[in-house]
Design a protein around this motif. Sequence first.
Motif, PDB file in Angstrom:
ATOM      1  N   LEU A   1       0.821  -1.212   0.000  1.00 37.44           N
ATOM      2  CA  LEU A   1       0.000   0.000   0.000  1.00 37.44           C
ATOM      3  C   LEU A   1       0.857   1.266   0.000  1.00 37.44           C
ATOM      4  O   LEU A   1       0.608   2.187  -0.769  1.00 37.44           O
ATOM      5  CB  LEU A   1      -0.928   0.020   1.220  1.00 37.44           C
ATOM      6  CG  LEU A   1      -1.892   1.197   1.293  1.00 37.44           C
ATOM      7  CD1 LEU A   1      -2.913   1.139   0.156  1.00 37.44           C
ATOM      8  CD2 LEU A   1      -2.611   1.214   2.631  1.00 37.44           C
TER       9      LEU A   1
ATOM     10  N   TRP B   1      -5.202   2.514  -2.538  1.00 35.76           N
ATOM     11  CA  TRP B   1      -6.040   3.042  -1.455  1.00 35.76           C
ATOM     12  C   TRP B   1      -7.503   2.894  -1.824  1.00 35.76           C
ATOM     13  O   TRP B   1      -8.327   2.512  -1.001  1.00 35.76           O
ATOM     14  CB  TRP B   1      -5.707   4.515  -1.215  1.00 35.76           C
ATOM     15  CG  TRP B   1      -4.412   4.738  -0.527  1.00 35.76           C
ATOM     16  CD1 TRP B   1      -3.195   4.976  -1.113  1.00 35.76           C
ATOM     17  CD2 TRP B   1      -4.175   4.750   0.878  1.00 35.76           C
ATOM     18  NE1 TRP B   1      -2.234   5.129  -0.154  1.00 35.76           N
ATOM     19  CE2 TRP B   1      -2.813   5.007   1.076  1.00 35.76           C
ATOM     20  CE3 TRP B   1      -4.998   4.578   1.982  1.00 35.76           C
ATOM     21  CZ2 TRP B   1      -2.244   5.102   2.339  1.00 35.76           C
ATOM     22  CZ3 TRP B   1      -4.438   4.670   3.248  1.00 35.76           C
ATOM     23  CH2 TRP B   1      -3.068   4.928   3.414  1.00 35.76           C
TER      24      TRP B   1
ATOM     25  N   SER C   1      -8.825  -0.549  -1.400  1.00 33.07           N
ATOM     26  CA  SER C   1      -8.807  -1.047  -0.024  1.00 33.07           C
ATOM     27  C   SER C   1     -10.031  -0.599   0.782  1.00 33.07           C
ATOM     28  O   SER C   1     -10.362  -1.210   1.782  1.00 33.07           O
ATOM     29  CB  SER C   1      -7.521  -0.625   0.687  1.00 33.07           C
ATOM     30  OG  SER C   1      -7.488   0.770   0.857  1.00 33.07           O
TER      31      SER C   1
ATOM     32  N   LEU D   1     -10.318   8.794   2.439  1.00 39.01           N
ATOM     33  CA  LEU D   1      -8.985   8.317   2.068  1.00 39.01           C
ATOM     34  C   LEU D   1      -7.938   9.418   2.235  1.00 39.01           C
ATOM     35  O   LEU D   1      -6.820   9.147   2.668  1.00 39.01           O
ATOM     36  CB  LEU D   1      -8.989   7.758   0.650  1.00 39.01           C
ATOM     37  CG  LEU D   1      -9.772   6.454   0.478  1.00 39.01           C
ATOM     38  CD1 LEU D   1      -9.814   6.034  -0.981  1.00 39.01           C
ATOM     39  CD2 LEU D   1      -9.207   5.347   1.350  1.00 39.01           C
TER      40      LEU D   1
ATOM     41  N   ARG E   1      -4.771   8.903   4.654  1.00 32.64           N
ATOM     42  CA  ARG E   1      -3.419   9.068   4.096  1.00 32.64           C
ATOM     43  C   ARG E   1      -2.551   9.989   4.954  1.00 32.64           C
ATOM     44  O   ARG E   1      -1.333   9.883   4.936  1.00 32.64           O
ATOM     45  CB  ARG E   1      -3.492   9.619   2.678  1.00 32.64           C
ATOM     46  CG  ARG E   1      -3.843   8.611   1.638  1.00 32.64           C
ATOM     47  CD  ARG E   1      -3.789   9.268   0.247  1.00 32.64           C
ATOM     48  NE  ARG E   1      -4.165   8.344  -0.780  1.00 32.64           N
ATOM     49  CZ  ARG E   1      -5.314   8.378  -1.454  1.00 32.64           C
ATOM     50  NH1 ARG E   1      -6.215   9.322  -1.203  1.00 32.64           N
ATOM     51  NH2 ARG E   1      -5.578   7.488  -2.385  1.00 32.64           N
TER      52      ARG E   1
END
Length: 126
Positions: free
Chosen positions: A24, A78, A81, A94, A98
Amino acid sequence: MFDGLDPETGKYGHRFHLASIVGLLGPPPLEFLQRSGCSSVYFDDRGKPLIPRMSIRQSNIHPVGNWKCLNPVLPVSWEDSERNLEGSNKKGFLNFVRKMVRWTPESRATPSELLEDPWLLGEVKE
């Protein structure tokens, strides 16, 4: 977020957990490797860019950076996921995550910064 399960045995393994994180985030920066007491078990110490390594279980080559283990590092996005949100809510979430999920602590957002995030404040528009 990262289960660390060996796909063959279904049992947890550190190298599978770490491989999913690398999948990732990409390879950790050299400064991170130099600060870790056990990074040499999993990574070389040169911080080289992506180097293809062959996986024993698969016939194709996986770009795994300075990864020393035989299990492959599989790239994960991302967006793939997160499966429960959609649209701008997903994008905002996201972006929020992050800011926290990074290799080095000093590159992560502070709690104060996170409390001001538009997604957390509900300012993300659909």
